[in-house]
Write a protein that holds these residues in place. Structure first.
Motif, PDB file in Angstrom:
ATOM      1  N   PRO A 123       0.781  -1.241   0.000  1.00 24.30           N
ATOM      2  CA  PRO A 123       0.000   0.000   0.000  1.00 24.30           C
ATOM      3  C   PRO A 123       0.813   1.292   0.000  1.00 24.30           C
ATOM      4  CG  PRO A 123      -1.057  -1.611   1.398  1.00 24.30           C
ATOM      5  CD  PRO A 123       0.243  -2.209   0.978  1.00 24.30           C
ATOM      6  N   PRO A 124       1.889   1.429   0.809  1.00 24.33           N
ATOM      7  CA  PRO A 124       2.595   2.714   0.803  1.00 24.33           C
ATOM      8  C   PRO A 124       3.159   3.117  -0.555  1.00 24.33           C
ATOM      9  CG  PRO A 124       3.196   1.436   2.740  1.00 24.33           C
ATOM     10  CD  PRO A 124       2.403   0.523   1.859  1.00 24.33           C
ATOM     11  N   ILE A 125       3.678   2.140  -1.307  1.00 24.39           N
ATOM     12  CA  ILE A 125       4.279   2.502  -2.596  1.00 24.39           C
ATOM     13  C   ILE A 125       3.204   2.842  -3.626  1.00 24.39           C
ATOM     14  CG2 ILE A 125       4.397   0.229  -3.728  1.00 24.39           C
ATOM     15  CD1 ILE A 125       7.316   0.973  -4.474  1.00 24.39           C
ATOM     16  N   ILE A 126       2.011   2.257  -3.474  1.00 25.57           N
ATOM     17  CA  ILE A 126       0.896   2.620  -4.352  1.00 25.57           C
ATOM     18  C   ILE A 126       0.463   4.053  -4.068  1.00 25.57           C
ATOM     19  CG2 ILE A 126      -1.513   2.128  -4.923  1.00 25.57           C
ATOM     20  CD1 ILE A 126      -0.925  -0.814  -4.372  1.00 25.57           C
ATOM     21  N   MET A 187      -5.593  -2.288   1.367  1.00 25.55           N
ATOM     22  CA  MET A 187      -5.222  -0.867   1.373  1.00 25.55           C
ATOM     23  C   MET A 187      -5.776  -0.144   2.589  1.00 25.55           C
ATOM     24  SD  MET A 187      -3.384  -0.069  -1.396  1.00 25.55           S
ATOM     25  CE  MET A 187      -3.636   1.683  -1.582  1.00 25.55           C
ATOM     26  N   LEU A 188      -6.912  -0.618   3.079  1.00 23.87           N
ATOM     27  CA  LEU A 188      -7.530   0.013   4.245  1.00 23.87           C
ATOM     28  C   LEU A 188      -7.022  -0.545   5.565  1.00 23.87           C
ATOM     29  CD1 LEU A 188     -11.313   0.403   3.293  1.00 23.87           C
ATOM     30  CD2 LEU A 188      -9.689   2.240   3.773  1.00 23.87           C
ATOM     31  N   MET A 189      -6.846  -1.865   5.637  1.00 26.48           N
ATOM     32  CA  MET A 189      -6.664  -2.521   6.925  1.00 26.48           C
ATOM     33  C   MET A 189      -5.281  -3.144   7.145  1.00 26.48           C
ATOM     34  SD  MET A 189      -9.655  -1.819   7.985  1.00 26.48           S
ATOM     35  CE  MET A 189      -9.569  -2.657   9.571  1.00 26.48           C
ATOM     36  N   GLU A 190      -4.513  -3.363   6.094  1.00 33.22           N
ATOM     37  CA  GLU A 190      -3.194  -3.983   6.243  1.00 33.22           C
ATOM     38  C   GLU A 190      -2.150  -3.155   5.505  1.00 33.22           C
ATOM     39  OE1 GLU A 190      -4.458  -8.686   6.707  1.00 33.22           O
ATOM     40  OE2 GLU A 190      -3.824  -7.957   4.744  1.00 33.22           O
ATOM     41  N   THR A 191      -2.043  -1.912   5.888  1.00 32.04           N
ATOM     42  CA  THR A 191      -1.263  -0.959   5.106  1.00 32.04           C
ATOM     43  C   THR A 191       0.236  -1.225   5.133  1.00 32.04           C
ATOM     44  OG1 THR A 191      -1.226   0.535   7.009  1.00 32.04           O
ATOM     45  CG2 THR A 191      -3.001   0.835   5.399  1.00 32.04           C
ATOM     46  N   ARG A 192       0.717  -1.987   6.090  1.00 30.47           N
ATOM     47  CA  ARG A 192       2.158  -2.232   6.175  1.00 30.47           C
ATOM     48  C   ARG A 192       2.563  -3.602   5.654  1.00 30.47           C
ATOM     49  NH1 ARG A 192       4.035   2.738   6.278  1.00 30.47           N
ATOM     50  NH2 ARG A 192       2.967   4.025   7.828  1.00 30.47           N
ATOM     51  N   ALA A 193       1.617  -4.373   5.161  1.00 28.69           N
ATOM     52  CA  ALA A 193       1.910  -5.736   4.716  1.00 28.69           C
ATOM     53  C   ALA A 193       2.146  -5.775   3.214  1.00 28.69           C
ATOM     54  CB  ALA A 193       0.759  -6.664   5.096  1.00 28.69           C
ATOM     55  N   VAL A 194       3.022  -6.683   2.788  1.00 26.38           N
ATOM     56  CA  VAL A 194       3.211  -6.980   1.368  1.00 26.38           C
ATOM     57  C   VAL A 194       2.433  -8.251   1.074  1.00 26.38           C
ATOM     58  CG1 VAL A 194       4.850  -7.551  -0.452  1.00 26.38           C
ATOM     59  CG2 VAL A 194       5.491  -5.912   1.333  1.00 26.38           C
ATOM     60  N   THR A 195       1.408  -8.164   0.224  1.00 24.75           N
ATOM     61  CA  THR A 195       0.532  -9.314  -0.022  1.00 24.75           C
ATOM     62  C   THR A 195       0.505  -9.650  -1.507  1.00 24.75           C
ATOM     63  OG1 THR A 195      -1.412  -7.895  -0.248  1.00 24.75           O
ATOM     64  CG2 THR A 195      -0.941  -8.743   1.946  1.00 24.75           C
ATOM     65  N   ALA A 297      -8.662   5.023   0.409  1.00 24.39           N
ATOM     66  CA  ALA A 297      -7.528   4.433   1.122  1.00 24.39           C
ATOM     67  C   ALA A 297      -6.228   5.096   0.694  1.00 24.39           C
ATOM     68  CB  ALA A 297      -7.475   2.930   0.857  1.00 24.39           C
ATOM     69  N   VAL A 298      -6.086   5.374  -0.607  1.00 20.84           N
ATOM     70  CA  VAL A 298      -4.876   6.034  -1.108  1.00 20.84           C
ATOM     71  C   VAL A 298      -4.760   7.437  -0.516  1.00 20.84           C
ATOM     72  CG1 VAL A 298      -3.816   7.039  -3.166  1.00 20.84           C
ATOM     73  CG2 VAL A 298      -4.686   4.696  -3.236  1.00 20.84           C
ATOM     74  N   LEU A 299      -5.856   8.178  -0.474  1.00 16.27           N
ATOM     75  CA  LEU A 299      -5.825   9.529   0.090  1.00 16.27           C
ATOM     76  C   LEU A 299      -5.457   9.496   1.570  1.00 16.27           C
ATOM     77  CD1 LEU A 299      -8.981  11.084  -1.626  1.00 16.27           C
ATOM     78  CD2 LEU A 299      -6.569  11.483  -2.185  1.00 16.27           C
ATOM     79  N   ARG A 300      -5.986   8.534   2.291  1.00 17.44           N
ATOM     80  CA  ARG A 300      -5.656   8.426   3.712  1.00 17.44           C
ATOM     81  C   ARG A 300      -4.172   8.103   3.907  1.00 17.44           C
ATOM     82  NH1 ARG A 300      -7.795   3.736   7.713  1.00 17.44           N
ATOM     83  NH2 ARG A 300      -6.183   2.642   6.528  1.00 17.44           N
TER      84      ARG A 300
END
Length: 307
Positions: A123-126, A187-195, A297-300
């Motif tokens: 999520p962070p890189i997206i 993107m909403l709930m696991e923002t630090r995971a690589v899935t 989610a991206v905006l947040r």
């Protein structure tokens, strides 16, 4: 004196015998009981009343209503082939083969693979760089051969029946919306995971099957039990994306419900054209809502990262 079998002398001799309309070189005394044209035995088929020529049978088949499933997909005779399911399995295997070749390993293919690095859902890189290909591409990546085998077996088992009920294009649409639904939840709930993995789409097909069973007025309990068991496994075993599974399940169920229930509740009536159009509009709405969740989610995330 005349001979009825050969015509009268005044008529100029014997009358020519009728010939098959499809085979002019074959004399015949038979005729189609529907159109009345002469036909040889090879061109006639038994009917409830008399016998019909193959041309009349073909015309009747073209004019007969096409049998369809509850989703409006044509019912295919014989043993229909779930083409889309097989293509999806092949694509997943192909992507895995590429990552394995790039990494030089079938067990740690995520390490050293440029494709895996470019498509994995992080999520962070997206949010920071807008690499939105990861939202769909991650659904075709797998961590190792066992991960791939489990997901492809599940897709093969669940996908075949779902495709035959929904039809190829609807089925593919539900599959893709399910991938996006799983990505939206991550993107909403696991923002630090690589899935990565097709399990979000597979759970989406489980959601689709639950809705199909409800539409057929049958209990979805078996499907819900499988989902519940997998939720327990996702909670107890580390490294499994619970929210990716649940997001895919909700999105796939919502997309299928849009196809099967929206025409009925939005007053599409008995017009097949209106039913199809309403179903697709409802499915598109589910897809747009899923994309809206991703945008939020991206905006947040951008706000949190200070981008």
């Amino acid at each position: 004196m005349t001979n009825p079998g050969w015509g009268s002398a005044a008529e100029g001799g014997p009358q020519p015998q009728p010939r098959c309309v499809r085979h002019p070189d074959r004399p015949t005394l038979l005729a189609c009981s529907r159109c009345g044209r002469p036909a040889c035995p090879e061109c006639l088929r038994p009917a409830s009343v008399g016998q019909h020529c193959v041309d009349c049978l073909a015309a009747a088949e073209r004019s007969a209503p096409q049998a369809r499933t509850i989703a409006g997909a044509p019912v295919r005779s014989g043993r229909p082939t779930p083409v889309v399911t097989y293509v999806l399995v092949a694509l997943n295997v192909l992507v895995f083969a590429v990552t394995a070749a790039q990494s030089g390993s079938v067990t740690t293919n995520e390490q050293g693979s440029a494709l895996f690095l470019d498509w994995a859902l992080w999520p962070p890189i997206i949010a920071a760089h807008g690499e939105y290909i990861r939202l769909l591409g991650s659904g075709f990546l797998h961590f190792g051969l066992l991960h791939l085998a489990v997901n492809m077996f599940a897709l093969w088992v669940i996908g075949r029946d779902t495709e035959l009920v929904l039809g190829r294009l609807r089925y593919l649409s539900v599959y893709l919306v399910s991938i996006l639904g799983g990505s939206a939840a991550v993107m909403l709930m696991e923002t630090r995971a690589v899935t990565a993995g097709a399990s979000g789409a597979v759970f989406g097909l489980l959601g689709a099957q639950a809705i199909i069973l409800l539409r057929l007025r049958r209990s979805p309990a078996p499907v819900l039990m499988i989902v519940g068991l997998n939720v327990i496994i996702s909670i107890t075993i580390p490294g499994i994306s619970l929210w990716g599974h649940l997001g895919g399940f909700i999105a796939g169920g919502a997309a299928t419900a849009a196809l099967l229930y929206a025409p009925q509740y939005l007053g599409a009536g008995d017009s097949r054209e209106r039913i199809v159009r309403t179903g697709w509009l409802a499915l598109s709405t589910v897809g747009l809502v899923t994309l809206l969740v991703i945008v939020l989610a991206v905006l947040r995330l951008r706000a949190q990262l200070g981008v």
